[in-house]
Design a protein around this motif. Structure first.
Motif, mmCIF file in Angstrom:
data_model
loop_
_atom_site.group_PDB
_atom_site.id
_atom_site.type_symbol
_atom_site.label_atom_id
_atom_site.label_comp_id
_atom_site.label_asym_id
_atom_site.label_seq_id
_atom_site.Cartn_x
_atom_site.Cartn_y
_atom_site.Cartn_z
ATOM 1 N N SER A 41 3.129 79.196 -62.339
ATOM 2 C CA SER A 41 3.588 77.835 -62.065
ATOM 3 C C SER A 41 2.751 77.208 -60.966
ATOM 4 C CB SER A 41 5.057 77.835 -61.625
ATOM 5 O OG SER A 41 5.907 78.238 -62.670
ATOM 6 N N ASP A 42 2.502 75.903 -61.063
ATOM 7 C CA ASP A 42 1.694 75.257 -60.023
ATOM 8 C C ASP A 42 2.273 73.923 -59.564
ATOM 9 O OD1 ASP A 42 1.246 73.714 -62.247
ATOM 10 O OD2 ASP A 42 -0.917 74.000 -62.296
ATOM 11 N N ARG A 43 3.508 73.611 -59.963
ATOM 12 C CA ARG A 43 4.114 72.357 -59.503
ATOM 13 C C ARG A 43 4.993 72.677 -58.284
ATOM 14 N NH1 ARG A 43 4.520 67.465 -62.068
ATOM 15 N NH2 ARG A 43 4.078 68.364 -64.114
ATOM 16 N N TYR A 44 4.358 72.687 -57.132
ATOM 17 C CA TYR A 44 5.064 73.003 -55.894
ATOM 18 C C TYR A 44 4.962 71.812 -54.947
ATOM 19 C CZ TYR A 44 5.602 77.900 -57.334
ATOM 20 O OH TYR A 44 5.965 79.059 -57.984
ATOM 21 N N ASP A 45 4.577 72.064 -53.695
ATOM 22 C CA ASP A 45 4.496 71.029 -52.659
ATOM 23 C C ASP A 45 5.829 70.304 -52.523
ATOM 24 O OD1 ASP A 45 2.854 70.129 -50.621
ATOM 25 O OD2 ASP A 45 2.306 68.314 -51.699
ATOM 26 N N ARG A 46 6.932 71.094 -52.575
ATOM 27 C CA ARG A 46 8.313 70.628 -52.450
ATOM 28 C C ARG A 46 8.750 69.751 -53.624
ATOM 29 N NH1 ARG A 46 10.778 72.368 -48.194
ATOM 30 N NH2 ARG A 46 12.498 70.880 -48.260
ATOM 31 N N CYS A 47 8.216 70.056 -54.799
ATOM 32 C CA CYS A 47 8.730 69.420 -56.011
ATOM 33 C C CYS A 47 10.086 70.037 -56.334
ATOM 34 C CB CYS A 47 7.789 69.623 -57.184
ATOM 35 S SG CYS A 47 8.389 68.864 -58.728
ATOM 36 N N VAL A 48 11.104 69.190 -56.505
ATOM 37 C CA VAL A 48 12.446 69.679 -56.831
ATOM 38 C C VAL A 48 12.800 69.416 -58.292
ATOM 39 C CG1 VAL A 48 13.272 69.501 -54.468
ATOM 40 C CG2 VAL A 48 13.528 67.534 -56.000
ATOM 41 N N GLY A 49 11.818 68.997 -59.081
ATOM 42 C CA GLY A 49 12.034 68.834 -60.514
ATOM 43 C C GLY A 49 12.594 67.473 -60.887
ATOM 44 N N LYS A 50 13.459 67.488 -61.866
ATOM 45 C CA LYS A 50 14.076 66.259 -62.368
ATOM 46 C C LYS A 50 15.594 66.366 -62.252
ATOM 47 C CE LYS A 50 10.323 65.223 -65.603
ATOM 48 N NZ LYS A 50 9.943 64.898 -67.002
ATOM 49 N N PRO A 51 16.283 65.220 -62.240
ATOM 50 C CA PRO A 51 17.740 65.268 -62.109
ATOM 51 C C PRO A 51 18.398 65.895 -63.340
ATOM 52 C CG PRO A 51 16.894 63.089 -61.545
ATOM 53 C CD PRO A 51 15.768 63.846 -62.187
ATOM 54 N N TYR A 52 19.544 66.540 -63.115
ATOM 55 C CA TYR A 52 20.368 66.986 -64.228
ATOM 56 C C TYR A 52 20.849 65.762 -65.004
ATOM 57 C CZ TYR A 52 20.864 71.876 -62.741
ATOM 58 O OH TYR A 52 20.635 73.190 -62.428
ATOM 59 N N PRO A 53 21.179 65.926 -66.287
ATOM 60 C CA PRO A 53 21.652 64.778 -67.082
ATOM 61 C C PRO A 53 22.884 64.082 -66.495
ATOM 62 C CG PRO A 53 21.105 66.622 -68.515
ATOM 63 C CD PRO A 53 21.032 67.136 -67.107
ATOM 64 N N PHE A 54 23.722 64.835 -65.773
ATOM 65 C CA PHE A 54 24.944 64.227 -65.233
ATOM 66 C C PHE A 54 24.682 63.434 -63.948
ATOM 67 C CE2 PHE A 54 24.969 68.693 -63.650
ATOM 68 C CZ PHE A 54 24.851 68.455 -62.298
ATOM 69 N N ALA A 55 23.470 63.515 -63.399
ATOM 70 C CA ALA A 55 23.179 62.904 -62.100
ATOM 71 C C ALA A 55 22.354 61.634 -62.270
ATOM 72 C CB ALA A 55 22.441 63.895 -61.211
ATOM 73 N N GLU A 56 22.805 60.559 -61.658
ATOM 74 C CA GLU A 56 22.036 59.320 -61.598
ATOM 75 C C GLU A 56 21.451 59.206 -60.198
ATOM 76 O OE1 GLU A 56 22.675 54.475 -61.576
ATOM 77 O OE2 GLU A 56 24.183 55.747 -62.553
ATOM 78 N N VAL A 57 20.122 59.152 -60.111
ATOM 79 C CA VAL A 57 19.434 59.190 -58.832
ATOM 80 C C VAL A 57 18.648 57.905 -58.632
ATOM 81 C CG1 VAL A 57 17.632 60.356 -57.487
ATOM 82 C CG2 VAL A 57 19.273 61.702 -58.822
ATOM 83 N N ALA A 58 18.683 57.395 -57.405
ATOM 84 C CA ALA A 58 17.845 56.261 -57.032
ATOM 85 C C ALA A 58 17.277 56.532 -55.648
ATOM 86 C CB ALA A 58 18.650 54.971 -57.031
ATOM 87 N N LEU A 59 16.007 56.240 -55.449
ATOM 88 C CA LEU A 59 15.392 56.340 -54.126
ATOM 89 C C LEU A 59 15.399 54.945 -53.521
ATOM 90 C CD1 LEU A 59 12.430 58.793 -54.813
ATOM 91 C CD2 LEU A 59 14.821 59.275 -54.225
ATOM 92 N N LEU A 60 16.083 54.813 -52.388
ATOM 93 C CA LEU A 60 16.430 53.499 -51.862
ATOM 94 C C LEU A 60 15.746 53.196 -50.535
ATOM 95 C CD1 LEU A 60 20.292 53.758 -52.448
ATOM 96 C CD2 LEU A 60 18.614 52.667 -53.943
ATOM 97 N N ASP A 61 15.422 51.913 -50.371
ATOM 98 C CA ASP A 61 15.083 51.372 -49.057
ATOM 99 C C ASP A 61 16.416 51.000 -48.423
ATOM 100 O OD1 ASP A 61 14.642 49.496 -46.974
ATOM 101 O OD2 ASP A 61 12.670 49.013 -47.788
ATOM 102 N N VAL A 62 16.828 51.728 -47.374
ATOM 103 C CA VAL A 62 18.179 51.526 -46.854
ATOM 104 C C VAL A 62 18.320 50.194 -46.123
ATOM 105 C CG1 VAL A 62 18.731 53.970 -46.717
ATOM 106 C CG2 VAL A 62 17.650 52.838 -44.763
#
Length: 548
Positions: A353-374
């Motif tokens: 495997s070579d996808r590192y550098d703190r890659c946490v993958g993709k969200p589970y289907p039940f999770a809705e994720v948004a990266l926000l400017d607070v």
């Protein structure tokens, strides 16, 4: 009923939740006598390492329920459990839920004075302790100590009340945050929120080939500990629950490695600190061949630790000659937190495997994720770092007795997890730091301490673990200290500054004050083994300003 039919039935039955799994298994006709749960301590005269069947498990739970009921414990009564053994956590968790009460699970590493304050803020009805935590009796808790954990199993299971019937929103557990920045905060979980991921994923995914034996080194008092136990019970897997063996460094990886060799699990669960503990050992000298999967939650695991683990163990491969075991295992990383209830992201690593550098993958289907400017509440574009916002059925409803903290973490309908992340064009997410630990240097430059730690470990095989601390002084300047924990065979006099500067990057490297090799106890950690960077930053500032 076949195992597959039972899993489907449990997933569809909305009465099933975190608080009643043993009851629902019995009602749906699960095998009462197959081995289910083993503990590494004696349970009511049952020797350690002896598997409990569903029949024996429910009997031991009923005995405890009767004991609590005789002391007036009932629906909605919060009861704190400050105990060491995993059996005392889980059996009392199920017993209190049988009564409709609310078990408040406390990490046994919590300092006594902090535990006393946590219990006072809980405003419950009582506390259960064990010999390890008898000093709690000397504190004013505001509630009585109901008894010692050793006596609760003496109840009469025949006199236990009928099982309380939970609604999906009913509280079934109070756990607590890691306490890395403050006194641990009480987090409440509902019957359905703490079971949502089991229902949505763990009961519908393909069952692994052959028998499944899972070992959990997760803290039993953590939400993740409850989830892993419930998913094993529902799937019909055997599970061994390790008890807390002391503080994060006293509970060395050797305890876990010994348990793996003795019990021969196919899967092992732990936090990121678990893999750091294992990293101090030469895994090639241990028999880990039974392990197919390592499963992590909480903080993102480090590449340097993951690569060592996937090189160990084995996995089945289908050939013309049939199924054969080949070297190498899988590491599943699921970034999560107490408040998230279950990891929202997942990524699997194998040899190569070579996808590192703190890659946490993709969200589970039940999770809705948004990266926000607070500041604006708007989503940030691809490639830009934002705060992680989450909508998920797994989310804890909030903080117990603290509405202000509950609502402070909400923005535009999302729960703010406290993580800084970015996503790439392919939809993969990368974790760079916690909001409280990152420092803005101006002109678009930041110090991301977690990402820096990842890159130091990836670049320096002599470093087993490290902590990066960045703090802004009253005059606006930033100082950064880097503490390295070296491998036993590393040269203690080696100069690691060039590696550290390269990991920091040009702008952040200008803030570097010192790079120092320290012993394990040179880093301050909380009850779950997480580094308490907040406290350590205060010391940095005190040093930099001469205590002013």
């Amino acid at each position: 009923m076949s195992s597959a039919q039972l899993r489907t039935t449990l997933a569809r039955d909305m009465r099933v939740g975190a608080g009643n799994v043993p009851l629902m298994l019995v009602e749906h006709g699960a095998d009462l006598d197959a081995p289910r749960v083993s503990f590494d301590v004696d349970v009511d005269g049952i020797p350690a390492w002896t598997p409990l069947s569903l029949r024996r498990l429910t009997e031991r739970v009923a005995a405890r329920a009767e004991w609590f009921a005789r002391r007036g414990i009932g629906r909605r009564d919060p009861v704190a459990l400050f105990v060491t053994a995993a059996s005392d956590v889980f059996l009392n968790f199920f017993a209190l839920n049988r009564l409709g009460a609310i078990p408040a699970l406390m990490n046994p590493n919590m300092p006594i004075d902090v535990a006393a304050e946590f219990i006072r803020k809980l405003r419950g009805v009582g506390v259960v302790v064990d010999d390890d935590h008898a000093a709690l009796r000397e504190h004013d808790l505001g509630v009585p100590i109901l008894g010692d954990a050793a006596e609760i199993g003496t109840g009469d299971p025949r006199g236990a009340p009928e099982h309380y019937r939970h609604h999906g929103d009913d509280p079934v557990a109070i756990t607590h945050s890691s306490g890395t920045t403050r006194t641990p905060t009480a987090v409440v979980h509902s019957h359905h929120s703490l079971f949502a991921a089991v229902r949505a994923v763990r009961l519908t995914e393909a069952r692994p080939h052959g028998p499944v034996r899972e070992l959990t080194a997760l803290p039993a008092a953590h939400a993740a500990g409850i989830i892993v136990l419930n998913q094993a019970l529902c799937n019909g897997y055997e599970i061994l629950c390790l008890s807390n063996q002391g503080g994060p460094f006293e509970r060395s990886g050797e305890v876990i490695l010994d348990a793996i060799e003795r019990w021969r699990p196919t899967g092992v669960y732990g936090f990121a600190v678990t893999w750091s503990e294992l990293a101090r050992f030469d895994l090639s000298t241990r028999d880990l061949s039974s392990v197919r999967n390592w499963s992590s939650t909480g903080d993102c695991a480090h590449e340097a630790h993951v690569r060592r683990l996937v090189a160990a163990g084995s996995h089945p491969t289908w050939t013309r000659e049939g199924v054969v075991q080949v070297p190498g295992s899988k590491f599943v990383d699921t970034l999560g937190s107490t408040e998230m209830g279950h990891g929202a992201f997942a990524i699997a690593h194998r040899l190569g495997s070579d996808r590192y550098d703190r890659c946490v993958g993709k969200p589970y289907p039940f999770a809705e994720v948004a990266l926000l400017d607070v500041t604006t509440g708007e989503e940030v574009p691809v490639g830009q770092v934002g705060q992680c916002g989450l909508k998920s059925p797994t989310l804890a409803p909030g903080y117990w007795n603290d509405s202000a903290a509950t609502y402070r973490t909400r923005l535009n309908g999302y729960y703010l997890t406290g993580d800084l992340m970015y996503r790439d064009e392919d939809g993969y997410y990368y974790h760079v730091d916690r909001v409280n630990d990152a420092v803005d240097l101006g002109d678009g430059n930041w110090i991301y301490t977690a990402l820096t730690e990842e890159r130091i470990l990836a670049r320096s095989p002599e470093v087993r673990d490290c902590t990066v601390l960045a703090a802004k002084q009253p005059d606006g300047t930033v100082v950064t200290d880097v503490l390295l924990i070296l491998r036993d065979d590393a040269d203690p006099e080696a100069d690691h500054e060039d590696v550290v500067r390269g990991a920091l990057g040009e702008a952040a490297a200008r803030t570097l004050r010192r790079v120092e090799a320290v012993a394990d106890d040179g880093v301050t950690v909380g009850p779950t083994g997480k580094v308490r960077k907040f406290l350590m930053r205060q010391r940095i500032l005190a040093d930099a300003t001469g205590g002013r």
